[in-house]
Design an enzyme around this catalytic site. Structure first.
Site, PDB file in Angstrom:
ATOM      1  N   ASP A 155       0.787  12.323  -6.388  1.00 17.04           N
ATOM      2  CA  ASP A 155       2.761  12.379  -5.530  1.00 17.04           C
ATOM      3  C   ASP A 155       1.706  13.017  -4.004  1.00 17.04           C
ATOM      4  O   ASP A 155       0.916  12.595  -4.418  1.00 17.04           O
ATOM      5  CB  ASP A 155       3.938  13.091  -5.648  1.00 17.04           C
ATOM      6  CG  ASP A 155       5.144  12.484  -5.487  1.00 17.04           C
ATOM      7  OD1 ASP A 155       5.248  13.273  -3.879  1.00 17.04           O
ATOM      8  OD2 ASP A 155       6.033  12.401  -5.629  1.00 17.04           O
ATOM      9  N   TYR A 214       6.974  -4.130 -12.010  1.00 18.12           N
ATOM     10  CA  TYR A 214       6.383  -3.907 -13.224  1.00 18.12           C
ATOM     11  C   TYR A 214       7.047  -3.598 -14.607  1.00 18.12           C
ATOM     12  O   TYR A 214       6.729  -3.242 -15.811  1.00 18.12           O
ATOM     13  CB  TYR A 214       5.709  -3.141 -13.083  1.00 18.12           C
ATOM     14  CG  TYR A 214       4.395  -3.586 -12.375  1.00 18.12           C
ATOM     15  CD1 TYR A 214       3.872  -4.538 -11.555  1.00 18.12           C
ATOM     16  CD2 TYR A 214       2.743  -2.180 -11.712  1.00 18.12           C
ATOM     17  CE1 TYR A 214       2.922  -4.853 -10.495  1.00 18.12           C
ATOM     18  CE2 TYR A 214       2.496  -2.445 -10.604  1.00 18.12           C
ATOM     19  CZ  TYR A 214       1.911  -4.380  -9.588  1.00 18.12           C
ATOM     20  OH  TYR A 214       1.484  -4.371  -9.314  1.00 18.12           O
ATOM     21  N   ASN A 270      13.548   2.480  -1.682  1.00 20.59           N
ATOM     22  CA  ASN A 270      14.557   2.954  -0.677  1.00 20.59           C
ATOM     23  C   ASN A 270      15.123   2.001   0.231  1.00 20.59           C
ATOM     24  O   ASN A 270      15.171   2.539   1.128  1.00 20.59           O
ATOM     25  CB  ASN A 270      14.279   4.441  -0.723  1.00 20.59           C
ATOM     26  CG  ASN A 270      14.304   5.887  -0.977  1.00 20.59           C
ATOM     27  OD1 ASN A 270      14.759   4.805  -2.470  1.00 20.59           O
ATOM     28  ND2 ASN A 270      13.511   6.256  -0.744  1.00 20.59           N
ATOM     29  N   HIS A 304       6.940  16.221  -0.463  1.00 25.23           N
ATOM     30  CA  HIS A 304       8.050  15.530  -1.290  1.00 25.23           C
ATOM     31  C   HIS A 304       7.323  15.725  -2.753  1.00 25.23           C
ATOM     32  O   HIS A 304       8.306  15.911  -3.645  1.00 25.23           O
ATOM     33  CB  HIS A 304       7.319  14.142  -1.429  1.00 25.23           C
ATOM     34  CG  HIS A 304       7.854  13.125  -1.718  1.00 25.23           C
ATOM     35  ND1 HIS A 304       7.572  12.664  -3.273  1.00 25.23           N
ATOM     36  CD2 HIS A 304       8.718  12.646  -0.643  1.00 25.23           C
ATOM     37  CE1 HIS A 304       8.405  11.333  -3.520  1.00 25.23           C
ATOM     38  NE2 HIS A 304       9.008  11.733  -2.438  1.00 25.23           N
ATOM     39  N   SER A 336      13.136   8.940  -4.624  1.00 29.59           N
ATOM     40  CA  SER A 336      12.246   9.189  -5.507  1.00 29.59           C
ATOM     41  C   SER A 336      12.671  10.429  -5.899  1.00 29.59           C
ATOM     42  O   SER A 336      11.717  11.214  -7.192  1.00 29.59           O
ATOM     43  CB  SER A 336      11.348   9.834  -4.449  1.00 29.59           C
ATOM     44  OG  SER A 336      10.913   9.228  -3.718  1.00 29.59           O
TER      45      SER A 336
END
Ligand SMILES: [Ca+2]
Length: 633
Positions: A213, A391, A349, A253, A461
């Site tokens: 991150d 994936y 998002n 974040h 997230s």
């Protein structure tokens, strides 16, 4: 050095059937193959890429759980086609070169690429077998010259194109803000806290979560004790951009994500992570601006996390568009899963239904207004391309997470959705409040926030680390009971153990909605524990018995043969299987059913399987395979 292996693999991938190869088709979603090497079996799977003309070899099951990354990308070409513009590589194209560090150190006559990379600054990434680095040519290079350069440079493993991913987000504990953590009450954290942390059959094994991150504020009082450190108390973390140990948060974040998964529980301050004890966070910084992430950083971060024996990797990041689908990204994930790491990713998002086929749609905000760029142009996207969430159908052990709102109990408006590609939902918004978690103290003096300014901290997230924490909890609980779960088993437990919410069925597979109470009940059932009473437990964790032994088989050479074992608990997810032939281990043959699609003379012999569940190990009787006339052409 790896050339021989790569060539052998390539022949498998491209289907030139060679006598001597066996297929275990029951291994996973895609077809898996083993191949007899000189001394051992290597197991691999072929995964076809729907968008590019390439195929990948991915480890099926690293059953030995030794965390060794075992397989390499098996490409006929050593580069991704889209690095070329008009059949040339231009100076504007930023390449990501995957290079063999040892080869680079030992070679003298190298291509301009390797010569440049040889002079790169040394750092933590140099300890990896392979590193991925950005490179651009100074002048346009035609395809033939480009191929000539890389085909004559043994140190270059693969050349990909850089892509930028985005990470920006739109009970019983005495933690100060626990009651404000509606994402925890939504997943019934208060209900399971005592069950999970009881001394009899609760958690006693520490697990590691890598947070790939924007960085993590390791001084945050609610995180600092849960950060992985070495014996000298130095933080074990990576700044994958600067190639050093500066993991400080370039935004907020990563600190927020880390706290959701693993902030300290029961320490009277702040918040609680989903797994707030017996957890260590590995901070991996891959962004310098708190938002954008380049491919090379995320790849090195994944390999580094795998090397540090992470049990779970959380990646709350995504990229739109076909260009986000990178061979090196997939290879890094495949190696992580093969190394025993469960990978959890945000669904993204964009508020879109993710599709199998290409579909161009206008992007809208939560109120249905079209989104525009700063030139006033309406933004569009192809809903068939969002990575790495897509994936989830390539890998067992990669879980993509959509966002449910804790107030409305329905999908968060910003969340991507798909009954195919989103595997599970978890809270990522709480009405207008935002999800409260840890942040750097420069964002909020106390080190906690649910808003930045007036903007609530919401997003897939936030949902992703809720599931990453639940995955870590599952791993810890299973290990504490003597099990050694693989990533695909963790995925199965999380999905099967979720609540099936009708109103979410068009947004996630089966409407899967994370619920820790239901999950723990499933784990208890699977591990023969009754945890409703803290005093009750079985004499030995796991209690498997063979109900049907593998049977003797006769077959003609070339025919498919199956050996099968049945247990009284065959539905149990956490039973591990290991097949043997003539008492020699068949590496990667780890399913209840052993399939040999093309029998060869060398396959005749005695087969048996060892089953383990918790502290119980049971060995089957031996079954003989007798093979008849050969008609191998
Ligand atoms: Ca706390």
């Amino acid at each position: 050095m790896n050339k021989r292996k790569i060539l052998i693999f390539t022949s498998v991938v491209f289907g030139s059937t060679i006598c001597g190869s066996i297929l275990f088709t029951n291994c996973s979603k895609s077809s898996f193959s083993t191949r007899r090497d000189d001394s051992s079996f290597v197991i691999a799977s072929t995964i076809e890429d729907e968008n590019q003309n390439s195929k990948y070899l991915v480890s099926c099951l690293a059953k030995t759980f030794n965390k060794t990354a075992v397989l390499k990308l098996a490409e006929i070409k050593k580069y991704s086609e889209d690095v070329l513009t008009n059949d040339s590589v231009t100076p504007e194209t930023v390449l990501v070169v995957k290079i063999d560090h040892q080869c680079l150190a030992n070679s003298t006559s190298l291509s301009p690429i390797s010569n440049t990379l040889k002079n790169r600054p040394e750092g933590l990434i140099s300890d990896l077998e392979f590193g991925s680095y950005k490179y651009s040519f100074t002048a346009t290079v035609p395809r033939a010259d480009f191929e000539n350069i890389i085909n004559n440079d043994a140190c270059i493993h693969y050349i990909d194109k850089n892509t930028t991913y985005t990470i920006s987000s739109s009970g019983d504990t005495d933690d100060q803000y626990y009651n404000m953590q509606t994402h925890l009450s939504y997943i019934k954290h208060p209900l399971i806290y005592k069950k999970v942390f009881n001394p009899l059959n609760g958690i006693n094994k520490e697990v590691r979560i890598a947070i790939i991150d924007s960085g993590v504020d390791i001084s945050n009082p609610d995180l600092t004790n849960n950060i992985l450190r070495d014996v000298r108390d130095q933080v074990i973390g990576l700044n994958a951009i600067s190639n050093n140990t500066d993991v400080s948060d370039s935004g907020f974040h990563g600190t927020h994500v880390a706290g959701i998964a693993g902030a300290s529980s029961g320490n009277q301050i702040g918040v609680s992570g989903v797994l707030g004890a017996m957890v260590k966070i590995i901070p991996i910084r891959v962004s310098n601006d708190g938002s954008s992430v380049d491919l090379d950083a995320v790849i090195n971060g994944i390999y580094w996390a795998t090397k540090q024996k992470a049990d779970v990797i959380n990646m709350s990041l995504s990229a739109k568009g076909a260009a986000g689908n990178r061979p090196l990204f997939k290879e890094a994930i495949a190696n992580a899963i093969a190394g025993g790491v469960t990978v959890v990713v945000a669904a993204g998002n964009d508020g879109q239904t993710i599709t199998t086929d290409s579909s161009i749609v206008t992007m809208k905000d939560c109120y249905g207004n079209p989104l525009k760029n700063n030139l006033g142009q309406t933004l569009v996207m192809d809903t068939s391309h969002v990575y790495p969430m897509k994936y989830s159908n390539l890998f067992n052990g990669l879980i993509s997470v959509g966002s449910v709102d804790t107030v409305s109990n329905s999908i968060s408006c910003f969340s991507n959705r798909s009954s195919t590609y989103v595997k599970i939902m978890a809270p990522g918004s709480a009405g207008t409040l935002g999800i409260i978690s840890t942040v750097p103290t420069r964002i909020s003096a106390l080190g906690y926030a649910n808003k930045v300014g007036l903007s609530p901290i919401n997003g897939t997230s936030m949902s992703s680390p809720v599931v990453a924490g639940a995955a870590a909890l599952t791993i810890s609980l299973a290990r504490s009971r003597g099990y050694n779960p693989l990533p695909e088993q963790i995925e199965k437990l999380l999905l099967k153990g979720s609540i099936k919410t009708d109103t979410l069925k068009s947004y996630a597979v089966d409407g899967n909605n994370l619920d820790l109470n239901s999950l723990i009940e499933l784990i208890d059932q699977d591990t023969n524990i009754n945890s409703t009473s803290s005093t009750e437990r079985t004499a030995s964790f796991g209690n498997i018995q063979i109900a049907a032994q593998p049977a003797n088989k006769q077959a003609i050479l070339g025919e498919t043969v199956n050996f099968e074992v049945m247990t009284t608990e065959s539905s149990s997810i956490l039973i591990n299987y290991q097949w043997y032939r003539n008492n020699k281990i068949l590496t990667g043959a780890n399913s209840r059913i052993l399939t040999i699609p093309k029998t060869l003379a060398s396959h005749s012999g005695e087969y048996h399987v060892v089953l383990s569940a918790g502290k119980t190990t049971v060995t089957s009787q031996k079954a003989t395979l007798t093979l008849g006339k050969q008609y191998c052409d």
